[in-house]
Design an enzyme around this catalytic site. Structure first.
Site, mmCIF file in Angstrom:
data_model
loop_
_atom_site.group_PDB
_atom_site.id
_atom_site.type_symbol
_atom_site.label_atom_id
_atom_site.label_comp_id
_atom_site.label_asym_id
_atom_site.label_seq_id
_atom_site.Cartn_x
_atom_site.Cartn_y
_atom_site.Cartn_z
ATOM 1 N N LEU A 42 19.925 24.743 -3.767
ATOM 2 C CA LEU A 42 20.737 23.601 -4.156
ATOM 3 C C LEU A 42 20.663 23.330 -5.653
ATOM 4 C CD1 LEU A 42 20.405 21.223 -1.087
ATOM 5 C CD2 LEU A 42 22.033 23.045 -1.533
ATOM 6 N N VAL B 265 12.858 27.332 -0.803
ATOM 7 C CA VAL B 265 14.112 28.079 -0.860
ATOM 8 C C VAL B 265 15.303 27.124 -0.936
ATOM 9 C CG1 VAL B 265 15.592 29.775 0.304
ATOM 10 C CG2 VAL B 265 13.111 30.065 0.328
ATOM 11 N N CYS B 266 15.255 26.036 -0.166
ATOM 12 C CA CYS B 266 16.361 25.067 -0.207
ATOM 13 C C CYS B 266 16.476 24.431 -1.586
ATOM 14 C CB CYS B 266 16.157 23.984 0.854
ATOM 15 S SG CYS B 266 16.258 24.623 2.549
ATOM 16 N N THR B 267 15.343 24.129 -2.188
ATOM 17 C CA THR B 267 15.361 23.548 -3.528
ATOM 18 C C THR B 267 15.969 24.535 -4.523
ATOM 19 O OG1 THR B 267 13.457 22.159 -3.029
ATOM 20 C CG2 THR B 267 13.943 22.542 -5.358
#
Length: 159
Positions: free
Chosen positions: A57, A52-54
């Site tokens: 961002l 999810v962070c990838t």
């Protein structure tokens, strides 16, 4: 600490950070106070190179030129060390600064500590005057505001 409300001064901080551009890593200190006069987008995320962070961002990276055209800077903030940030930035082609908050001081100052999770995935738009102008604070951390939503908020500040 409480989550800063829209219209309140943003908690100040200075953190170490890293950028990776054209394969070259540059480390430095990033101070919110040094950005007075510019809009700053703070993207708090739980961890480097997680799915999810990838996605979050990388979606902001795709819109980075649009943010820059509006005079805004984007900073990612998470608890990982600079080496982890550099590997994440290199592997995901991220060119904006990733700041390291290993002690969680800034996460606490923004009221984003979530028991059992670590930190709440959140985005703050800080106006050129150092005041919180928009925020999105996640409850669970699986959702994040789209770049277009954030850009619309930044556009209102320059209108």
């Amino acid at each position: 600490m409480q989550i800063p409300e829209v219209g309140e001064p943003a908690p100040g901080f200075t953190l170490p950070g890293t950028t990776v551009r054209d394969g070259a890593r540059t480390d430095g200190e990033y101070a919110l106070a040094a950005e007075i006069g510019r809009t700053v987008v703070l993207a708090f995320y739980p961890g480097d190179a997680t799915p999810v962070c990838t996605a979050q961002l990388c979606s902001y990276q795709e819109e980075l030129d649009d943010f820059g055209d509006l005079g805004a800077v984007v900073w990612g903030i998470s608890p990982q060390a600079l080496d982890s940030h550099a590997a994440f930035a290199h592997g995901s082609s991220l060119t904006f600064p990733l700041l390291s908050d290993p002690a969680g001081d800034v996460v606490r100052a923004y009221g984003l500590v979530a028991p059992g999770i670590g930190l709440r995935r959140s985005v703050f738009v800080i106006g050129p005057d150092g005041v919180v102008r928009w925020r999105h604070v996640g409850l669970v951390g699986l959702r994040f505001p789209k770049a277009a939503t954030i850009r619309a908020q930044v556009e209102q500040l320059v209108a």
